[in-house]
Design an enzyme around this catalytic site. Structure first.
Site, PDB file in Angstrom:
ATOM      1  N   ASP A  45       0.837  -1.203   0.000  1.00 25.51           N
ATOM      2  CA  ASP A  45       0.000   0.000   0.000  1.00 25.51           C
ATOM      3  C   ASP A  45       0.874   1.256   0.000  1.00 25.51           C
ATOM      4  O   ASP A  45       0.360   2.378  -0.055  1.00 25.51           O
ATOM      5  CB  ASP A  45      -1.027  -0.008   1.144  1.00 25.51           C
ATOM      6  CG  ASP A  45      -0.390  -0.134   2.521  1.00 25.51           C
ATOM      7  OD1 ASP A  45       0.855  -0.227   2.612  1.00 25.51           O
ATOM      8  OD2 ASP A  45      -1.148  -0.135   3.516  1.00 25.51           O
ATOM      9  N   ASP A  84      -1.163  -6.044  -0.233  1.00 24.62           N
ATOM     10  CA  ASP A  84      -1.498  -5.465   1.074  1.00 24.62           C
ATOM     11  C   ASP A  84      -2.994  -5.261   1.219  1.00 24.62           C
ATOM     12  O   ASP A  84      -3.656  -4.753   0.300  1.00 24.62           O
ATOM     13  CB  ASP A  84      -0.836  -4.085   1.215  1.00 24.62           C
ATOM     14  CG  ASP A  84       0.466  -4.140   1.971  1.00 24.62           C
ATOM     15  OD1 ASP A  84       0.712  -5.137   2.686  1.00 24.62           O
ATOM     16  OD2 ASP A  84       1.254  -3.184   1.851  1.00 24.62           O
ATOM     17  N   GLU A 183       9.542  -4.346  10.199  1.00 25.13           N
ATOM     18  CA  GLU A 183       9.955  -3.053   9.641  1.00 25.13           C
ATOM     19  C   GLU A 183      10.503  -2.142  10.730  1.00 25.13           C
ATOM     20  O   GLU A 183       9.855  -1.922  11.758  1.00 25.13           O
ATOM     21  CB  GLU A 183       8.753  -2.380   8.944  1.00 25.13           C
ATOM     22  CG  GLU A 183       9.112  -1.019   8.368  1.00 25.13           C
ATOM     23  CD  GLU A 183       8.105  -0.469   7.361  1.00 25.13           C
ATOM     24  OE1 GLU A 183       7.138  -1.170   7.004  1.00 25.13           O
ATOM     25  OE2 GLU A 183       8.313   0.684   6.925  1.00 25.13           O
TER      26      GLU A 183
HETATM   27  O1  KIV Z   1       3.620  -1.105   1.555  1.00 27.73           O
HETATM   28  C1  KIV Z   1       4.781  -1.543   1.489  1.00 27.73           C
HETATM   29  O2  KIV Z   1       5.523  -1.310   0.525  1.00 27.73           O
HETATM   30  C2  KIV Z   1       5.273  -2.352   2.608  1.00 27.73           C
HETATM   31  C3  KIV Z   1       6.737  -2.623   2.670  1.00 27.73           C
HETATM   32  C4  KIV Z   1       7.464  -1.413   3.100  1.00 27.73           C
HETATM   33  C5  KIV Z   1       7.045  -3.787   3.524  1.00 27.73           C
HETATM   34  O3  KIV Z   1       4.514  -2.746   3.431  1.00 27.73           O
END
Ligand code: KIV
Length: 269
Positions: A45, A84, A183
């Site tokens: 996301d 996501d 993260e």
């Molecule tokens: O949204 C995204 O790109 C992520 C990564 C930073 C793990 O969740």
């Protein structure tokens, strides 16, 4: 070409082979990163910021995610595609999580979903896994909670925060998550979580001891410079190359040098 599967990531951990994950948000980029033989493409996301010019990931909708996931799955053939679940499409209830994940798999063609949080989303993780949806967890700096954190800060520092993160990681594994993104947490904590879990950890700003690494594609290619966290290594300066190429094109158009005779059609077939 056989696609990487969610269970295959556990085998990579067992064999001590590092997992390579990168984001992509469209077919062209998915095709390019797939050709580089990454294991996992994450339709993150983060597309809210990188592709849609938003300040945070909070405004990203399920429709945005479905559109970009479908684009990615049309481009990549080998890597596992994880999409996501955006903010407030799963936190409110198990049924919301099932419905949202269903769209990412059925309309987007994703093979797995990722969601943020620990203890509070365990019922959602269990229900998704029972319904046959592979789930990747995400702990540490979870960007959908940016307003609660008050900024992009390292998480899991101090005894209490570290213990809570470890508990959440174990609970997500127990609930059936097949992998876990960590993260922006101290490297030592990430190493401890990685040793303790049977499922693979994939780090971003979590040090070298995770079972794999993930980066936002536009960060590592030098195409997005709004945020420049220390954990990003720039492997190319594609942004600069694009601006230079388009400037050259502009100069040639204005000077009447482009198009040349070789770029046009003659009268004869
Ligand atoms: O949204 C995204 O790109 C992520 C990564 C930073 C793990 O969740």
């Amino acid at each position: 070409m056989r696609r990487v599967t969610a269970p295959a990531l556990a085998r990579l951990k067992k064999d001590k082979r590092k997992i390579v994950m990168v984001t992509a948000y469209d077919s062209t980029m998915a095709r390019l990163v797939d050709a580089a033989e990454v294991d996992v493409i994450l339709v993150g996301d983060s597309l809210g910021m990188v592709m849609l010019g938003m300040q945070t990931t909070v405004p990203v909708t399920l429709d945005h995610m479905v559109l970009h996931t479908a684009s990615v799955t049309r481009g990549g053939r080998r890597a596992l595609v994880v999409a996501d679940l955006p903010f407030m499409t799963y936190q409110q209830s198990v049924s919301a999580a099932l419905e949202s994940a269903g769209r990412l798999l059925k309309e987007g063609g994703a093979q797995a979903v990722k969601l943020e949080g620990g203890e509070t989303v365990l019922p959602q993780v269990q229900a998704l896994v029972q319904a046959g949806v592979p789930v990747m967890g995400h702990l540490g700096l979870t960007p959908q909670s940016i307003h609660a954190f008050g900024g992009y800060r390292v998480q899991g520092r101090g005894q209490n925060a570290a213990s809570k993160l470890m508990e959440d990681a174990l609970a997500l594994e127990q609930a059936g998550a097949f992998a876990l993104v960590l993260e922006c947490i101290p490297s030592n904590l990430a190493a401890r979580v990685t040793r303790k879990l049977a499922i693979p950890t994939i780090g971003i700003g979590a040090g070298p001891k995770c079972d794999g690494q993930v980066l936002v594609l536009h960060d590592m290619l030098g195409m997005f410079s709004e945020l420049q966290p220390v954990f990003v290594k720039r492997y190319a300066e594609v942004g600069q190359a694009i601006t230079e190429a388009v400037s050259r094109y502009g100069e040639e158009v204005r000077a009447g040098e482009f198009p040349g005779p070789e770029h046009g059609y003659g009268d004869k077939p």
